[in-house]
Design a protein around this motif. Structure first.
Motif, PDB file in Angstrom:
ATOM      1  N   LYS A 131     -16.487  -0.646 -18.814  1.00 59.25           N
ATOM      2  CA  LYS A 131     -16.469  -0.396 -17.392  1.00 59.25           C
ATOM      3  C   LYS A 131     -14.980  -0.671 -16.899  1.00 59.25           C
ATOM      4  O   LYS A 131     -14.807   0.163 -15.708  1.00 59.25           O
ATOM      5  CB  LYS A 131     -17.313  -1.458 -17.012  1.00 59.25           C
ATOM      6  N   ASP A 132     -14.258  -1.589 -17.308  1.00 60.69           N
ATOM      7  CA  ASP A 132     -12.780  -1.640 -17.113  1.00 60.69           C
ATOM      8  C   ASP A 132     -11.929  -0.168 -17.340  1.00 60.69           C
ATOM      9  O   ASP A 132     -11.201   0.164 -16.360  1.00 60.69           O
ATOM     10  CB  ASP A 132     -12.061  -2.797 -17.534  1.00 60.69           C
ATOM     11  N   LEU A 133     -12.259   0.145 -18.540  1.00 62.06           N
ATOM     12  CA  LEU A 133     -11.598   1.528 -18.863  1.00 62.06           C
ATOM     13  C   LEU A 133     -12.007   2.781 -17.940  1.00 62.06           C
ATOM     14  O   LEU A 133     -11.202   3.429 -17.346  1.00 62.06           O
ATOM     15  CB  LEU A 133     -12.011   1.779 -20.212  1.00 62.06           C
ATOM     16  N   ARG A 134     -13.277   2.763 -17.705  1.00 62.70           N
ATOM     17  CA  ARG A 134     -13.724   3.725 -16.703  1.00 62.70           C
ATOM     18  C   ARG A 134     -13.322   3.625 -15.233  1.00 62.70           C
ATOM     19  O   ARG A 134     -12.853   4.563 -14.605  1.00 62.70           O
ATOM     20  CB  ARG A 134     -15.520   3.551 -16.478  1.00 62.70           C
ATOM     21  N   ASP A 135     -13.170   2.420 -14.830  1.00 63.98           N
ATOM     22  CA  ASP A 135     -12.640   2.137 -13.480  1.00 63.98           C
ATOM     23  C   ASP A 135     -11.313   2.505 -13.258  1.00 63.98           C
ATOM     24  O   ASP A 135     -10.673   3.104 -12.459  1.00 63.98           O
ATOM     25  CB  ASP A 135     -12.674   0.668 -13.180  1.00 63.98           C
ATOM     26  N   ALA A 136     -10.344   2.276 -14.391  1.00 66.11           N
ATOM     27  CA  ALA A 136      -9.098   2.828 -14.565  1.00 66.11           C
ATOM     28  C   ALA A 136      -8.973   4.192 -14.516  1.00 66.11           C
ATOM     29  O   ALA A 136      -8.276   4.879 -13.598  1.00 66.11           O
ATOM     30  CB  ALA A 136      -8.456   2.473 -15.578  1.00 66.11           C
ATOM     31  N   ALA A 137     -10.073   4.864 -15.139  1.00 64.42           N
ATOM     32  CA  ALA A 137      -9.956   6.326 -15.330  1.00 64.42           C
ATOM     33  C   ALA A 137     -10.324   6.978 -13.810  1.00 64.42           C
ATOM     34  O   ALA A 137      -9.783   8.045 -13.479  1.00 64.42           O
ATOM     35  CB  ALA A 137     -11.108   6.684 -16.174  1.00 64.42           C
ATOM     36  N   LEU A 161      -4.692  -2.543 -26.371  1.00 62.33           N
ATOM     37  CA  LEU A 161      -4.042  -1.984 -24.991  1.00 62.33           C
ATOM     38  C   LEU A 161      -4.933  -0.707 -25.061  1.00 62.33           C
ATOM     39  O   LEU A 161      -4.347   0.108 -26.014  1.00 62.33           O
ATOM     40  CB  LEU A 161      -2.604  -2.060 -25.062  1.00 62.33           C
ATOM     41  N   GLY A 162      -5.854  -0.372 -24.066  1.00 59.60           N
ATOM     42  CA  GLY A 162      -6.086   0.950 -23.851  1.00 59.60           C
ATOM     43  C   GLY A 162      -5.528   1.372 -22.785  1.00 59.60           C
ATOM     44  O   GLY A 162      -5.297   1.053 -21.941  1.00 59.60           O
ATOM     45  N   TYR A 163      -5.066   3.050 -22.968  1.00 61.55           N
ATOM     46  CA  TYR A 163      -4.871   3.917 -21.775  1.00 61.55           C
ATOM     47  C   TYR A 163      -5.930   4.877 -21.727  1.00 61.55           C
ATOM     48  O   TYR A 163      -6.293   5.457 -22.682  1.00 61.55           O
ATOM     49  CB  TYR A 163      -3.590   4.360 -22.125  1.00 61.55           C
ATOM     50  N   VAL A 164      -5.961   5.186 -20.406  1.00 64.69           N
ATOM     51  CA  VAL A 164      -7.389   6.285 -20.176  1.00 64.69           C
ATOM     52  C   VAL A 164      -6.529   7.212 -19.047  1.00 64.69           C
ATOM     53  O   VAL A 164      -5.825   6.821 -18.398  1.00 64.69           O
ATOM     54  CB  VAL A 164      -8.407   5.571 -19.681  1.00 64.69           C
ATOM     55  N   GLU A 165      -7.296   8.316 -19.178  1.00 69.08           N
ATOM     56  CA  GLU A 165      -6.648   9.536 -18.025  1.00 69.08           C
ATOM     57  C   GLU A 165      -8.067  10.377 -17.782  1.00 69.08           C
ATOM     58  O   GLU A 165      -8.783  10.410 -18.536  1.00 69.08           O
ATOM     59  CB  GLU A 165      -5.689  10.205 -18.430  1.00 69.08           C
TER      60      GLU A 165
END
Length: 182
Positions: A131-137, A161-165
Motif C-alpha cells: 500500500k505504501d509503495l502504491r501510494d508513492a507510485a 528501501l524500495g523505489y517505485v515509479e
C-alpha cells in the motif's frame, strides 16, 4: 517520518540523482526511444557480490524499466520483467510490477504471487508496504522503507528501501535494495 521530512528527503534524493548525472563522464550514447528487444546489461550496472547498490543506481534501474515498458508495451515488458535470467535482473536488483489495486502482475522470483492482491499484506514489522509503495507510485515516484525477507541471506528479515515509479494510470514498477539486518 512526517510528510514534510519525507518531501525534503525526496527532494534531496532527486537533486543528488540529478547531480550524479551532471558530473559523470559520458562514455556511451544516451538511451534511444527506439524499440529494442531488451536493454543490455553493462558492467557499471552490476554490483559486485557483497556490496550495496547505491540509491542512484536503484532509481536509474527503475527509470530504465519504465522507459522499456513505454517503448515496448505492457505485455512485452511484463514478460521480460518475469524472467529470472532476464535483462531486468542484475545482482540484487530485479523489477516487480503491480496494478494500482495492489495485484502483482510481474515478479521474477515470486511467480506464485502473480495475480494475487497484496495491498493489505504487511511486512515483518506490520507495515502495509505494498500500500505504501502504491501510494508513492500514485504520486509519480517515491521511496518506501520496509522490512522483508532477503532470499540471498538465508531468508533473514532485513531493512529494504524500495523505489517505485508510475508507468501509466493502470500500473507501476518498483525495485529495492536491502540495507542490512532489521
Amino acid at each position: 517520518m512526517n510528510a514534510r521530512a519525507f518531501s525534503f528527503f525526496l527532494v534531496m534524493i532527486v537533486l543528488f540523482v540529478a547531480a550524479m548525472g551532471c558530473t559523470q563522464a559520458g562514455t556511451g550514447t544516451p538511451s534511444a526511444a527506439a524499440p529494442s528487444p531488451a536493454p543490455s546489461v553493462t558492467q557499471a550496472a552490476i554490483t559486485p557480490a557483497g556490496s550495496l547498490t547505491p540509491n542512484a543506481t536503484l532509481v536509474a534501474f527503475v527509470k530504465e524499466a519504465v522507459a522499456y515498458a513505454k517503448t515496448n508495451g505492457k505485455e512485452a515488458a511484463l514478460a521480460e520483467f518475469d524472467k529470472t535470467n532476464g535483462s531486468f535482473v542484475r545482482g540484487e536488483l530485479y523489477l516487480y510490477a503491480y496494478d494500482f489495486n495492489g495485484t502483482t502482475i510481474a515478479h521474477p522470483f515470486n511467480p506464485e504471487k502473480i495475480g494475487i492482491n497484496r495491498l493489505n499484506e504487511t511486512d515483518a514489522h506490520g507495515n502495509y508496504f505494498i500500500k505504501d509503495l502504491r501510494d508513492a507510485a500514485e504520486n509519480g515516484t517515491g521511496f518506501v522503507e520496509f522490512y522483508y525477507i532477503n532470499p540471498a541471506h538465508n531468508r533473514t528479515v532485513e531493512k529494504k528501501l524500495g523505489y517505485v515509479e508510475k508507468v501509466d494510470d493502470t500500473w507501476w514498477l518498483g525495485s529495492g535494495i536491502y540495507q542490512g539486518s532489521a
